[in-house]
Design a protein around this motif. Structure first.
Motif, PDB file in Angstrom:
ATOM      1  N   GLY A  62       1.929  96.906  -0.960  1.00 45.14           N
ATOM      2  CA  GLY A  62       0.642  97.578  -1.095  1.00 45.14           C
ATOM      3  C   GLY A  62       0.791  99.084  -1.031  1.00 45.14           C
ATOM      4  N   ALA A  63       1.723  99.568  -0.199  1.00 45.16           N
ATOM      5  CA  ALA A  63       1.973 101.008  -0.099  1.00 45.16           C
ATOM      6  C   ALA A  63       2.522 101.563  -1.415  1.00 45.16           C
ATOM      7  CB  ALA A  63       2.946 101.289   1.045  1.00 45.16           C
ATOM      8  N   ILE A  64       3.412 100.801  -2.058  1.00 47.54           N
ATOM      9  CA  ILE A  64       3.922 101.221  -3.363  1.00 47.54           C
ATOM     10  C   ILE A  64       2.770 101.332  -4.364  1.00 47.54           C
ATOM     11  CG2 ILE A  64       5.440 100.613  -5.293  1.00 47.54           C
ATOM     12  CD1 ILE A  64       7.134  99.016  -3.261  1.00 47.54           C
ATOM     13  N   GLY A  65       1.917 100.328  -4.363  1.00 47.07           N
ATOM     14  CA  GLY A  65       0.776 100.335  -5.266  1.00 47.07           C
ATOM     15  C   GLY A  65      -0.188 101.470  -4.973  1.00 47.07           C
ATOM     16  N   GLN A 103      10.313  98.572  -4.733  1.00 47.67           N
ATOM     17  CA  GLN A 103      10.110  97.128  -4.715  1.00 47.67           C
ATOM     18  C   GLN A 103      11.408  96.420  -4.352  1.00 47.67           C
ATOM     19  OE1 GLN A 103       8.514  96.781  -8.793  1.00 47.67           O
ATOM     20  NE2 GLN A 103       6.771  95.706  -7.918  1.00 47.67           N
ATOM     21  N   SER A 104      12.495  96.885  -4.932  1.00 43.31           N
ATOM     22  CA  SER A 104      13.806  96.276  -4.677  1.00 43.31           C
ATOM     23  C   SER A 104      14.210  96.433  -3.220  1.00 43.31           C
ATOM     24  CB  SER A 104      14.861  96.907  -5.590  1.00 43.31           C
ATOM     25  OG  SER A 104      14.565  96.672  -6.952  1.00 43.31           O
ATOM     26  N   VAL A 105      13.962  97.597  -2.663  1.00 39.75           N
ATOM     27  CA  VAL A 105      14.329  97.855  -1.273  1.00 39.75           C
ATOM     28  C   VAL A 105      13.583  96.916  -0.334  1.00 39.75           C
ATOM     29  CG1 VAL A 105      14.172  99.520   0.630  1.00 39.75           C
ATOM     30  CG2 VAL A 105      15.002 100.260  -1.621  1.00 39.75           C
ATOM     31  N   PHE A 106      12.272  96.847  -0.485  1.00 41.56           N
ATOM     32  CA  PHE A 106      11.474  96.018   0.431  1.00 41.56           C
ATOM     33  C   PHE A 106      11.732  94.527   0.216  1.00 41.56           C
ATOM     34  CE2 PHE A 106       8.521  99.844   0.336  1.00 41.56           C
ATOM     35  CZ  PHE A 106       8.932 100.294   1.579  1.00 41.56           C
ATOM     36  N   ALA A 107      11.891  94.123  -1.039  1.00 46.74           N
ATOM     37  CA  ALA A 107      12.177  92.712  -1.309  1.00 46.74           C
ATOM     38  C   ALA A 107      13.536  92.327  -0.750  1.00 46.74           C
ATOM     39  CB  ALA A 107      12.128  92.446  -2.815  1.00 46.74           C
ATOM     40  N   PHE A 142       7.276  88.266  -9.308  1.00 50.07           N
ATOM     41  CA  PHE A 142       5.863  87.901  -9.213  1.00 50.07           C
ATOM     42  C   PHE A 142       4.992  89.093  -8.846  1.00 50.07           C
ATOM     43  CE2 PHE A 142       6.487  83.550 -10.095  1.00 50.07           C
ATOM     44  CZ  PHE A 142       5.225  83.061 -10.378  1.00 50.07           C
ATOM     45  N   SER A 143       5.551  90.052  -8.143  1.00 54.54           N
ATOM     46  CA  SER A 143       4.798  91.267  -7.862  1.00 54.54           C
ATOM     47  C   SER A 143       4.406  91.956  -9.167  1.00 54.54           C
ATOM     48  CB  SER A 143       5.633  92.215  -6.993  1.00 54.54           C
ATOM     49  OG  SER A 143       4.956  93.436  -6.791  1.00 54.54           O
ATOM     50  N   ASN A 144       5.356  92.088 -10.057  1.00 52.37           N
ATOM     51  CA  ASN A 144       5.083  92.743 -11.334  1.00 52.37           C
ATOM     52  C   ASN A 144       4.270  91.862 -12.275  1.00 52.37           C
ATOM     53  OD1 ASN A 144       6.472  95.375 -11.123  1.00 52.37           O
ATOM     54  ND2 ASN A 144       8.288  94.121 -10.823  1.00 52.37           N
ATOM     55  N   ALA A 145       4.451  90.537 -12.168  1.00 51.81           N
ATOM     56  CA  ALA A 145       3.712  89.627 -13.032  1.00 51.81           C
ATOM     57  C   ALA A 145       2.214  89.677 -12.747  1.00 51.81           C
ATOM     58  CB  ALA A 145       4.238  88.201 -12.856  1.00 51.81           C
ATOM     59  N   VAL A 146       1.848  89.668 -11.470  1.00 51.00           N
ATOM     60  CA  VAL A 146       0.428  89.760 -11.119  1.00 51.00           C
ATOM     61  C   VAL A 146      -0.118  91.126 -11.536  1.00 51.00           C
ATOM     62  CG1 VAL A 146      -1.237  89.782  -9.221  1.00 51.00           C
ATOM     63  CG2 VAL A 146       0.616  88.100  -9.232  1.00 51.00           C
TER      64      VAL A 146
END
Length: 360
Positions: free
Chosen positions: A109-112, A137-141, A187-191
């Motif tokens: 959510g912070a990235i967004g 995204q890669s770091v947090f995932a 799925f983050s990017n898909a949504v």
């Protein structure tokens, strides 16, 4: 938080023991998040409108979208606050699965939020550069996935299970890290790609989260898991509360986001919800079923990939515009028709996903 209070009060009155039931707290999670969304929503919309925090519309998009310019955005913050507050109130905060999904939700959510901030305040319709968005995204995932791998206490937690195959359980070893990472980020990017029409992304997210909640409950119960021949993973049942909170917050947001939208989700909501669905599927070992149930999200993503590949290789476009929901718009489908038909497809796919629990 309230679970601990209820456990304390149960010493004096056994009626408070009812709050130990996951089903009860799951329902309360739904109702709490739904109420928060409905109560906070109108105030948030007024403040966003007053501060002129409105959507910036890309000029290369469908012309019918130009009239949406200025509609309040960053409404995903309403969803995230409702989810996280509800989870803190009703979840067992000693459960590490709950903390993983909440932290993944907050970090994505912070990235967004940064992406939306650049779009709204800097008037840059492309927001945060893709390379920086993907990096974080890669770091947090990767952090979440590595923690789940390192804390795994049973072989089932790192095995790959396939729907419709009763005895298939592949121990992925270190490949688990790569596979789970792609599920969360993908799925983050898909949504996020799906969130292009009023209500298009949020209701499928609610439906998929609800189904994952059912699966989490079954996966965390040794008797149900044994009967259905699905992996038993202790503690995952607690994810029912999070899934319920997501469903409640999503329905509350849809009250304001339904066509014509009073507020948009923005990347702050879309990136977080997609990542949350992904990491929940990873924790309950239902990644393939998530791909089935989230078929609309997958279809949107694949349409973009095919469009880019086709244009680079042949100079021609497969679709009038990608993601594919824009293709149908440019074919003349009214926006509500596209939205509702995609919802119907999601209902069918979610039912197929749930059916895999028995057809093994």
């Amino acid at each position: 938080m309230l679970l601990e209070l209820a456990n304390y009060l149960a010493r004096f009155n056994s009626d408070f023991l009812v709050f130990q039931y996951l089903t009860v707290r799951g329902i309360l999670g739904v109702l709490t998040a739904l109420t928060l969304s409905l109560v906070i929503g109108p105030t948030l919309i007024r403040r966003l409108t007053y501060r002129k925090i409105g959507q910036v519309i890309r000029e290369d998009g469908p012309q019918t979208h130009l009239g949406k310019a200025g509609t309040p955005t960053m409404g995903g913050a309403l969803i995230l606050v409702s989810i996280l507050v509800s989870c803190v109130l009703w979840s067992d905060l000693d459960n590490h699965y709950v903390w993983v999904v909440m932290l993944v939700t907050a970090s994505f959510g912070a990235i967004g939020w940064v992406d939306d901030y650049r779009k709204v305040f800097e008037r840059n319709p492309r927001g945060l550069p893709a390379r920086w968005k993907y990096l974080w995204q890669s770091v947090f995932a990767a952090l979440a996935v590595f923690y789940l791998f390192d804390s795994a206490s049973s072989p089932a937690e790192t095995q790959l299970f396939l729907p419709f195959f009763k005895d298939f359980a592949w121990d992925m070893g270190l490949l688990y890290l790569l596979f789970a990472y792609f599920i969360v980020v993908g799925f983050s990017n898909a949504v996020n790609l799906t969130d292009g029409l009023d209500g298009l992304a949020i209701l499928p997210s609610v439906m998929v989260a609800s189904a994952l909640g059912i699966m989490a409950y079954l996966t965390g119960n040794v008797e149900f898991a044994t009967y259905l021949n699905i992996p038993y993973i202790a503690g995952t049942g607690e994810l029912v509360v999070y899934c319920g909170a997501l469903a409640g917050a999503g329905l509350g947001f849809l009250w304001f986001n339904t066509y014509p939208a009073q507020i948009f989700m923005g990347d702050v909501g879309a990136l977080a919800l997609g990542a949350a669905l992904g990491v929940i599927a990873v924790m309950i070992r239902q990644e393939i079923v998530l791909v089935i149930m989230g078929g609309v999200f997958v279809m949107e993503t694949v349409s973009v990939m095919l469009q880019v590949a086709s244009f680079k290789l042949t100079g021609k476009r497969l679709f009038r515009m990608a993601p594919i929901h824009h293709h149908f718009e440019l074919k003349g489908w009214p926006e509500p028709r596209v939205i509702v038909r995609f919802w119907i497809i999601t209902v069918i796919l979610v039912l197929i996903g749930l059916a895999t629990l028995k057809f093994r």
